[in-house]
Design an enzyme around this catalytic site. Structure first.
Site, mmCIF file in Angstrom:
data_model
loop_
_atom_site.group_PDB
_atom_site.id
_atom_site.type_symbol
_atom_site.label_atom_id
_atom_site.label_comp_id
_atom_site.label_asym_id
_atom_site.label_seq_id
_atom_site.Cartn_x
_atom_site.Cartn_y
_atom_site.Cartn_z
ATOM 1 N N THR A 391 0.864 -1.188 -0.026
ATOM 2 C CA THR A 391 -0.002 -0.049 0.028
ATOM 3 C C THR A 391 0.694 1.284 0.138
ATOM 4 O O THR A 391 2.058 1.346 0.140
ATOM 5 C CB THR A 391 -1.036 0.049 1.143
ATOM 6 O OG1 THR A 391 -1.562 -1.105 1.058
ATOM 7 C CG2 THR A 391 -2.045 1.267 1.224
ATOM 8 N N THR A 409 -3.706 1.032 -3.256
ATOM 9 C CA THR A 409 -3.308 -0.239 -2.768
ATOM 10 C C THR A 409 -3.844 -1.288 -3.942
ATOM 11 O O THR A 409 -4.602 -1.020 -4.550
ATOM 12 C CB THR A 409 -3.462 -0.644 -1.328
ATOM 13 O OG1 THR A 409 -2.957 -1.860 -1.076
ATOM 14 C CG2 THR A 409 -5.243 -0.995 -1.284
ATOM 15 N N ASN A 411 -3.212 -4.287 -2.189
ATOM 16 C CA ASN A 411 -3.445 -4.996 -1.051
ATOM 17 C C ASN A 411 -2.055 -5.556 -1.028
ATOM 18 O O ASN A 411 -1.217 -4.928 -0.245
ATOM 19 C CB ASN A 411 -4.507 -5.916 -1.136
ATOM 20 C CG ASN A 411 -4.887 -6.743 0.279
ATOM 21 O OD1 ASN A 411 -4.435 -6.309 1.302
ATOM 22 N ND2 ASN A 411 -5.014 -8.085 0.390
ATOM 23 N N ASP A 433 -9.233 -8.977 1.695
ATOM 24 C CA ASP A 433 -9.846 -7.945 2.777
ATOM 25 C C ASP A 433 -11.247 -8.247 3.351
ATOM 26 O O ASP A 433 -11.998 -7.549 4.310
ATOM 27 C CB ASP A 433 -9.658 -6.569 2.410
ATOM 28 C CG ASP A 433 -8.370 -5.833 2.810
ATOM 29 O OD1 ASP A 433 -7.494 -6.671 3.425
ATOM 30 O OD2 ASP A 433 -8.122 -4.743 1.992
ATOM 31 N N GLY A 483 0.117 0.042 5.629
ATOM 32 C CA GLY A 483 0.448 -0.991 6.808
ATOM 33 C C GLY A 483 -0.813 -1.818 7.094
ATOM 34 O O GLY A 483 -0.777 -2.279 8.518
#
Ligand code: DON
Length: 580
Positions: A391, A409, A411, A433, A483
């Protein structure tokens, strides 16, 4: 706010590499944030930051620059910058208007709730991370073009907007040591996909080295097409055909119809207060803004007196601070798992979660004798998977003080590792996600239930937290980070480092961080974040602590005062501030 420099020898080694990668209009030293008068871009790529400034110098505003930075990151920072992924923008215009744009990926229409479960009913991360099924319908192209079209200056043509990205893809750019390592670490993943291997593994078989040149012909053609035909090139034209055809051949789910019906969405940002700051951040389908505001509310509900008591008890101010942050984080992340999902599918109690009244209630269970509350008493527990480092966040401010905060992002690093052949673009693995199975943690160890279950056309819950802090009606900080689950606690700490601890923005970004997220029940900390005596105090309080094997976030942030704009690149990873 204090824009002066405080330098500690402890941070020196970590900051040195930043100096080596920078070239541009003006140079930030490791100690100082970069100060400029007219405009600032802080991103993960010197090419992207430089291109954003050039757009402003050509008459563009921060929204034009943010779009250009996004397109350039897709070329020069392909581990996270993208055309095949998604993201969020939070912005505050010079006239005081707040905006948030959701260009998060969506589940394809043929996605099913149990699509990542194996024969035994167990979640299979290989499918949700590394297969054609891992990709949601990409939103980045629609998002970046919307920023430019809806809020740009009107002085930058689409051709000029994309020109720097086209040039860097076509002519190539010099690979940094950071990127060479990233390519080499992922070589075996690229090797599984001939289209990815052709671009990201060297044809002569040797590893990438700093100073090599990366040319991306197919990506250049894709960017050319977008420059010429706009979003239609990607969502209905020949790029859509390439994406749909490859999905159909390889067992992916994305169809032309999924692409045709994709749209980014302006949503009301979530808004909270901390002392005399107003916090503007991203609401669902990101959990970032809700949790950030909830945690700040709980800290305010607790009040400074707790810290004073702690000092009196002899455990030290800083241990008390980490304790309090851990306790508010524990409670907020527990709520994330239960209450948050795509607002078009799940009616989460957003205004309650971000209310002071709720925070006061929630904070009541924080023990006044400075004892840790076990997470099992806040809710049931599931262990954390290892988090990776992808990201990318960038912050942009222009001469009028329009402030734009964008996190994008794929991911995972390089997303699914699968390239659309002929289009040269890496696809995301954002489907991970979603909660593949209620109660089972995703790549970032965060768990979810019904609110974040897979449904056709739904957006997966995110932690991305692009944020703007406002004081006296003016934007004063532009914040955000990559993060995974640590994004939210990174943004919280950078903000508090300035707003509560009085640091300058560069020190606030560089300071070692700690993270906890309800489950697993421990405090993860960067080297230097907790001294031996702090560690002892925290363990006495009942906390479990573990030194991190990773860096926590990469917060490319900006602070604005009456005089100047200050850019603070995060020394933890490749990043560059360019201002003029
Ligand atoms: O949207 C999210 O929360 C994740 N897909 C973000 C992933 C990420 O930050 C990876 N980077 N370090």
């Amino acid at each position: 706010m204090n824009a002066s420099t405080r330098w500690t020898l402890k941070t020196l080694p970590a900051l040195c590499f930043f100096l080596l990668i920078f070239s541009g209009c003006s140079l930030a030293t490791a100690a100082d944030p970069l100060a400029a008068d007219h405009g600032m871009v802080v991103s993960a790529s010197k090419h992207a930051s430089g291109a954003g400034i050039e757009i402003m110098q050509a008459g563009g505003n921060a929204f034009d620059a943010a779009a250009t930075v996004g397109f350039v990151l897709a070329v020069t920072f392909p581990e996270a910058g993208n055309l095949g992924g998604g993201g969020f923008m939070v912005a505050r215009k010079a006239n005081g208007q707040n905006l948030s744009l959701d260009f998060r990926e969506k589940a394809p229409a043929r996605a099913r709730r149990d699509m990542f479960l194996d024969w035994h009913g167990e979640a299979d991360p290989e499918l949700s991370l590394r297969s054609p099924l891992a990709s949601g319908v990409p939103g980045t192209v629609d998002g970046l073009l919307s920023m430019w079209k809806d809020h740009g200056s009107g002085r930058i043509s689409r051709h000029d907007l994309l020109a720097p990205a086209v040039r860097l893809a076509e002519d190539g750019f010099i690979v940094s040591a950071y990127l060479a390592d990233a390519f080499n670490e992922s070589a075996s993943i690229f090797a599984k996909d001939p289209a990815a291997a052709k671009i990201f593994n060297r044809s002569d078989g040797r590893p990438w080295q700093e100073g090599d040149t990366l040319v991306q012909w197919d990506l250049a053609r894709t960017l050319h097409l977008i420059a010429a035909r706009g979003r239609d090139a990607f969502y209905t034209g020949s790029i859509a055909s390439l994406i749909a055809r490859q999905n159909s051949r390889s067992g992916g789910l994305i169809t032309r119809e999924d692409l045709e019906t994709y749209n980014s969405v302006y949503r009301d940002p979530v808004i909270g207060n901390f002392r005399d700051y107003e916090i503007i951040s991203m609401g669902p389908p990101s959990s970032g803004g809700v949790l950030l505001i909830q945690m700040l509310n709980m800290l305010q509900a607790l009040g400074d007196w707790q810290l004073k008591d702690m000092r009196a008890a002899g455990s030290g101010w800083r241990a008390a601070y980490v304790h309090l942050l851990t306790e508010v984080q524990r409670r907020a992340y527990a709520d994330r798992a239960q209450h948050l999902g795509d607002p078009e599918f799940w009616d989460g109690p957003i205004s309650e979660l971000t209310s002071l009244q709720y925070a006061e209630e929630r904070a009541k269970s924080i023990r006044l004798d400075f004892r840790a509350t076990p997470s099992s008493e806040v809710a049931a527990g599931i262990p954390l998977a290892n988090e990776s480092q992808e990201t990318t966040h960038y912050s942009v401010v222009d001469a009028e003080r329009n402030a734009v905060s964008v996190t994008v992002t794929l991911n995972g690093k390089f997303g699914s590792g699968i390239v659309i052949d002929g289009a040269g673009l890496l696809m995301n693995n954002e489907m991970d996600d979603f909660s593949s199975k209620p109660g089972v943690p995703n790549k970032y160890g965060v768990i979810g239930g019904e609110a974040n279950a897979i449904e056709p056309g739904k957006r997966m819950l995110s932690s991305m937290t692009p944020t703007i802090a406002v004081q006296n009606g003016k934007s004063v900080m532009v914040l955000g980070s990559p993060g995974g689950a640590t994004i939210i606690t990174t943004v919280l700490q950078v903000f508090l480092n300035v707003a509560w601890r009085g640091m300058n923005i560069q020190d606030a970004v560089s300071a070692p961080r700690h993270h906890s997220q309800w489950l697993p029940d421990y405090i993860d900390y960067e080297e230097g974040a907790l001294s031996a005596s702090m560690r002892e105090s925290l363990m006495d309080m009942g906390h479990t602590i573990a030194e991190s094997t990773r860096v926590l976030g990469a917060a490319n942030c900006i602070l604005i005062d009456e005089e100047k704009i200050y850019g603070a690149p995060d020394p933890r990873r490749q990043s560059a501030a360019v201002g003029y």
